[in-house]
Scaffold this active site. Structure first.
Site, mmCIF file in Angstrom:
data_model
loop_
_atom_site.group_PDB
_atom_site.id
_atom_site.type_symbol
_atom_site.label_atom_id
_atom_site.label_comp_id
_atom_site.label_asym_id
_atom_site.label_seq_id
_atom_site.Cartn_x
_atom_site.Cartn_y
_atom_site.Cartn_z
ATOM 1 N N ARG A 147 -9.113 5.424 -2.681
ATOM 2 C CA ARG A 147 -8.587 5.231 -1.333
ATOM 3 C C ARG A 147 -8.513 6.595 -0.666
ATOM 4 N NH1 ARG A 147 -2.445 3.392 0.572
ATOM 5 N NH2 ARG A 147 -2.104 5.630 0.799
ATOM 6 N N TYR A 159 -0.356 8.736 7.932
ATOM 7 C CA TYR A 159 0.185 7.977 6.796
ATOM 8 C C TYR A 159 -0.621 8.318 5.540
ATOM 9 C CZ TYR A 159 0.302 4.365 3.352
ATOM 10 O OH TYR A 159 0.368 3.730 2.140
ATOM 11 N N ASP A 210 -6.377 2.573 4.153
ATOM 12 C CA ASP A 210 -5.196 1.780 4.522
ATOM 13 C C ASP A 210 -4.789 2.139 5.949
ATOM 14 O OD1 ASP A 210 -2.824 0.391 4.653
ATOM 15 O OD2 ASP A 210 -2.001 1.194 2.776
ATOM 16 N N HIS A 212 -2.333 0.665 7.378
ATOM 17 C CA HIS A 212 -0.877 0.538 7.276
ATOM 18 C C HIS A 212 -0.244 -0.146 8.482
ATOM 19 C CE1 HIS A 212 3.047 1.836 5.463
ATOM 20 N NE2 HIS A 212 2.329 1.612 4.389
ATOM 21 N N GLU A 236 -7.545 -1.837 4.688
ATOM 22 C CA GLU A 236 -6.284 -2.514 4.329
ATOM 23 C C GLU A 236 -5.325 -2.575 5.509
ATOM 24 O OE1 GLU A 236 -4.488 -0.763 0.875
ATOM 25 O OE2 GLU A 236 -2.490 -1.440 1.436
ATOM 26 N N GLU A 262 0.643 -6.725 1.005
ATOM 27 C CA GLU A 262 1.637 -6.044 0.177
ATOM 28 C C GLU A 262 3.070 -6.338 0.607
ATOM 29 O OE1 GLU A 262 0.224 -1.995 0.758
ATOM 30 O OE2 GLU A 262 1.997 -1.537 1.955
ATOM 31 N N ARG A 283 -3.174 -8.747 -1.418
ATOM 32 C CA ARG A 283 -2.551 -7.540 -1.978
ATOM 33 C C ARG A 283 -1.174 -7.775 -2.580
ATOM 34 N NH1 ARG A 283 -3.043 -3.158 -3.101
ATOM 35 N NH2 ARG A 283 -1.941 -1.916 -1.558
ATOM 36 N N GLU A 339 -4.421 -1.204 -7.505
ATOM 37 C CA GLU A 339 -4.002 0.108 -6.988
ATOM 38 C C GLU A 339 -3.301 0.892 -8.093
ATOM 39 O OE1 GLU A 339 -1.140 -0.146 -3.829
ATOM 40 O OE2 GLU A 339 -1.444 1.947 -3.255
ATOM 41 N N TRP A 402 5.600 1.370 11.080
ATOM 42 C CA TRP A 402 5.292 2.427 10.134
ATOM 43 C C TRP A 402 4.343 1.855 9.100
ATOM 44 C CZ3 TRP A 402 6.030 2.967 4.744
ATOM 45 C CH2 TRP A 402 5.563 4.215 4.236
HETATM 46 O O1 KDG Z 1 7.128 1.284 0.062
HETATM 47 C C1 KDG Z 1 6.029 1.281 0.933
HETATM 48 C C2 KDG Z 1 4.804 1.658 0.164
HETATM 49 O O2 KDG Z 1 4.717 0.867 -0.984
HETATM 50 C C3 KDG Z 1 3.547 1.503 0.966
HETATM 51 O O3 KDG Z 1 3.586 2.386 2.057
HETATM 52 C C4 KDG Z 1 2.350 1.841 0.105
HETATM 53 O O4 KDG Z 1 0.861 0.876 1.698
HETATM 54 C C5 KDG Z 1 1.081 1.252 0.583
HETATM 55 C C6 KDG Z 1 0.021 1.112 -0.416
HETATM 56 O O5 KDG Z 1 -1.018 0.552 -0.054
HETATM 57 O O6 KDG Z 1 0.209 1.533 -1.540
HETATM 58 MG MG MG Z 2 -0.865 -0.392 1.775
#
Ligand code: KDG
Ligand code: MG
Length: 402
Positions: A147, A159, A210, A212, A236, A262, A283, A339, A402
């Site tokens: 990644r 990020y 990602d 995010h 992602e 996630e 995820r 991951e 975020w």
């Molecule tokens: O607690 C938040 C994280 O787990 C997150 O920001 C991590 O996006 C993430 C990832 O893909 O690992």
């Molecule tokens: Mg993520």
């Protein structure tokens, strides 16, 4: 095989973890991960004050029945706190079942379906050049998938860019830190990042990114199209996915594969995304999705729609969760990728794990249960510290995801 004791243990060996420990009257001990980053005490209270007392006297072998009694019996269903609490108990019960039958958990989930679990590492840097170098280090270390996150021109607080070399840890002790995000420099910079990475390392390594949850559907579609020449393994969380039909717009425009989930907790959070084939990878991870019992159900549903599993595996989940993911992904047919971020050194004093990295894959041996030994005495040396995830705002001061 009655449950005699059940407790939570909070510890901070480099970062916070919540662990559920369940013991049976015949002396079998199972462990589960109940860590919800930045909201750890809410899950610990849900468990200690409301749920763990209900387990005493139940038959630890009745995993399916206990799962439904916790999910349906509370009346209030779903949500990250509830499902993480159920997930940790479920994990501990599978650990107990494996130990009492003297077999690894993957044997109880269908048996080995592959030799090892292919993982992706986390390469990042403050600039595109630094990120390209970081990818090179992962390739040299034998990773088959990486990644890539990076600082980009005009984007000062990206990020996923770590303060150390290989680790990324967003949680801050005491108060959330403030990050800024604007989509313009991000959308212009990410294709340049992947152009530079492909030019440096070629095509033999899978690349992931990602976003995010930061884009809107039109911006996400634009990014997906711009990344097509670099053939990513996935993009992602391109958008916040509460509104699942927004993924249709992205899908109509780009063939860049999409991974989401996630922050999801139940099958109902991803049912539409999966059944309409709006994503390629789901995820969700064991701890946050009601444990192995519920995640297996999600994976079997996803298999019908060509969606593959890809458990969330950041360092803010404990090594117990990673072990549970590895057992699950060793056995499940529609496995995609796992991951992998290295846990802080201190964490390995508290959690002694049975998995190891070789040839870009994590491997499990034949240890019974989940194969993690939790050292409660060492855990007590590292008391819990309140910590928060960052908060993001746009350049004009307005709150952003975020
Ligand atoms: O607690 C938040 C994280 O787990 C997150 O920001 C991590 O996006 C993430 C990832 O893909 O690992
Ligand atoms: Mg993520």
């Amino acid at each position: 095989m009655k449950i005699e004791k059940a407790r939570t243990v909070l510890t901070c060996p480099g970062r916070n973890f919540v662990t559920v420990v369940i013991e049976t009257e015949d002396g079998v001990r199972g462990v589960g991960d109940a860590t919800l980053n930045g909201r750890e005490l809410a899950v610990a209270s849900y468990l200690d004050d409301h749920v763990l007392p209900l387990l005493i006297g139940l038959d630890a072998r009745s995993i399916e029945d206990i799962w439904h009694s916790l999910y349906k019996g509370a009346y209030w269903r779903r949500g990250p706190v509830t499902m993480t609490a159920i997930g940790a108990i479920d994990m501990a019960l599978w650990d107990i079942k494996g130990k009492s039958l003297d077999t690894p958990v993957f044997n109880l989930l269908g048996g080995r379906a592959r030799d090892g679990v292919t993982v992706y590492g986390h390469a990042n840097g403050a600039t595109i050049d630094e990120s390209v170098e970081a990818v090179g280090r992962y390739v040299e270390a034998g990773y088959k998938a990486v990644r890539v996150q990076s600082g980009l021109p005009g984007l000062t607080q990206p990020y996923g860019v770590g303060r150390g070399d290989l680790c990324y840890e967003p949680a801050e002790i005491d108060r959330p830190i403030l990050e800024t995000f604007d989509s313009g420099p991000y959308l212009r910079g990410v294709p340049k990042l992947f152009e530079a990475v492909r030019a440096a390392i070629g095509w033999d390594v899978d690349l992931l990114h990602d976003a995010h949850h930061r884009l809107n559907p039109r911006e996400a579609a634009q990014l997906g199209v711009a990344l097509e020449p670099y053939q990513l393994f996935w993009l992602e969380d391109p958008v916040p996915a509460e509104l699942q039909e927004s993924l249709r717009l992205i899908r109509q425009h780009t063939v860049t594969p999409i991974a989401i989930g996630e922050v999801f907790n139940t099958l109902y959070d991803c049912q539409q995304l999966i059944s309409e084939q709006l994503i390629d990878y789901i995820r969700m991870t064991v701890a946050h999705s009601g444990g192995l019992t519920h995640l297996q159900r999600i994976a079997h549903f996803a298999e019908l729609y060509h969606v593959r599993t890809a458990c969330h595996g950041p360092t803010d989940l404990s090594p117990i969760n990673l072990a549970a993911c590895l057992h699950f992904q060793t056995a499940i047919h529609n496995f995609g990728i796992q991951e992998y971020m290295r846990h802080p050194e201190l964490a390995t004093e508290v959690f002694d794990v049975g998995y190891w990295l070789e040839d870009g894959m994590l491997h499990l041996d034949e240890r019974p249960g989940l194969g993690v030994t939790f050292n409660e005495e060492r855990a007590a040396d590292y008391p819990y510290c309140r910590a928060y995830l960052p908060v993001a705002r746009r350049g004009d001061g307005g709150v952003h995801s975020w």
